[in-house]
Motif scaffolding. Structure first.
Motif: not given
Length: 131
Positions: A25-35, A59-64, A66-73
């Motif tokens: 929930d704390e990493n949701m982009p655009a300050r919108m709730p998950k639902f 959002k992930a790139a801004e936190e990093r 400007g660098y987008v990483e592949p998603t790790v599940w």
């Protein structure tokens, strides 16, 4: 062709739903709730999933930085972004070993040139004798 597009849209929607559901929930982009994101992904057929993918990666790139990483599940922690460990490139003029070897090679060449010039009899002055 129509079947292929339908399967592609369904796959994109499922991917986006899973990615959204697994995002903390704390990493949701655009300050919108998950639902709200889930509703957008399902109701707005093609645009919703694409909007989720773009905004979550930005959002992930801004936190990093400007660098987008592949998603790790991960089943416990949701989607994580991880930067691979890479050695920082070192410029040759900043590498002490390179500079040492360069200095050694220059001295070696000068000795060889001096030894070659002594054998020719002109003492390395190329005929410019100012004495």
């Amino acid at each position: 062709m129509r079947l292929l597009l339908t399967v592609l849209v369904i796959a994109l929607t499922i991917y986006s739903l899973l990615d959204c559901a697994r995002t903390p929930d704390e990493n949701m982009p655009a300050r919108m709730p998950k639902f709200l994101w889930i509703i957008i992904i399902v109701v707005i057929t093609v645009v919703g999933p694409i909007a989720w993918i773009i905004t979550s990666r930005v959002k992930a790139a801004e936190e990093r930085g400007g660098y987008v990483e592949p998603t790790v599940w991960s089943s416990r922690e949701g989607t994580r972004l991880r930067r691979p460990e890479r050695p920082t490139p070192v410029a040759p003029d900043d590498d002490p070993e390179f500079l040492r070897n360069l200095d050694r090679d220059i001295r070696k060449r000068r000795k060889q040139e001096d030894a070659g010039n002594d054998g020719d009899g002109d003492n390395g002055d190329n005929g410019n004798n100012a004495d």
